[in-house]
Enzyme design. Structure first.
Site, PDB file in Angstrom:
ATOM      1  N   GLY A   1     -81.384 -11.854 -22.690  1.00  0.00           N
ATOM      2  CA  GLY A   1     -81.032 -10.476 -23.224  1.00  0.00           C
ATOM      3  C   GLY A   1     -79.896 -10.146 -22.578  1.00  0.00           C
ATOM      4  O   GLY A   1     -79.139 -10.678 -21.766  1.00  0.00           O
TER       5      GLY A   1
ATOM      6  N   CYS B   1     -80.100 -16.701 -24.002  1.00  0.00           N
ATOM      7  CA  CYS B   1     -80.935 -17.701 -22.844  1.00  0.00           C
ATOM      8  C   CYS B   1     -82.374 -18.100 -23.442  1.00  0.00           C
ATOM      9  O   CYS B   1     -82.755 -17.737 -24.410  1.00  0.00           O
ATOM     10  CB  CYS B   1     -80.946 -17.080 -21.766  1.00  0.00           C
ATOM     11  SG  CYS B   1     -79.297 -16.360 -20.990  1.00  0.00           S
TER      12      CYS B   1
END
Length: 161
Positions: A76, A2
């Site tokens: 993450g 992301c």
């Protein structure tokens, strides 16, 4: 993968700062094409580009603590999120996202929350009630996180330069 973008230490947030955060976030959209989200406060703007892996239906970010308004953008994976959920049953979880445990840990442990996380992550957390922020990342730096300062004192944080 992301991406996160944050503008912190703002004197007052307006459309130009929101536009800047969205522009920088859009440049990182290749990191997370599934969802784009933004949070705006007088002193911070957080933007997130999401690649949906865990909780693909309701894990959109930035995540917001429903009781105190703390905002969180994460890139993450938190490996021990299930154990951490069991350890924080009083938090009103709204998603199945592995990252939401960071908000629960912030309530319980404050800045020491990072000592409870196992995973690869970079995040920006903004607490509007105290006008404070926390930037964290995994201890070996698997997830990239860059920062710089604007001439007006604004702190800029992003997943890519």
């Amino acid at each position: 993968m992301c991406s996160i973008t944050a503008l912190l230490n703002l004197h007052t947030s307006d459309d130009s700062q929101r536009s800047l955060a969205l522009h920088v976030s859009k440049l990182q959209r290749h990191r997370g094409p599934d969802w784009s989200g933004v949070y705006q406060h007088a002193h911070a703007v957080l933007a997130h580009e999401r690649l949906a892996i865990v909780d693909v239906t309701s894990g959109s970010q930035p995540l917001i603590d429903p009781e105190n308004g703390t905002a969180l953008a994460v890139n993450g994976e938190i490996y021990n999120h299930r154990v951490l959920r069991d350890q924080t049953p009083s938090y009103p979880y709204q998603t199945g996202s592995d990252c939401e445990v960071i908000l629960a840990l912030y309530r319980e442990h404050g800045l020491d929350l990072v000592h409870h996380l196992d995973g690869m992550f970079g995040f920006v957390l903004f607490d509007p009630s105290q006008n404070k922020w926390l930037i964290g990342r995994d201890s070996i730096g698997i997830i990239p996180l860059y920062f710089g300062h604007g001439s007006d004192g604004t702190l800029l944080v992003a997943s890519e330069m």
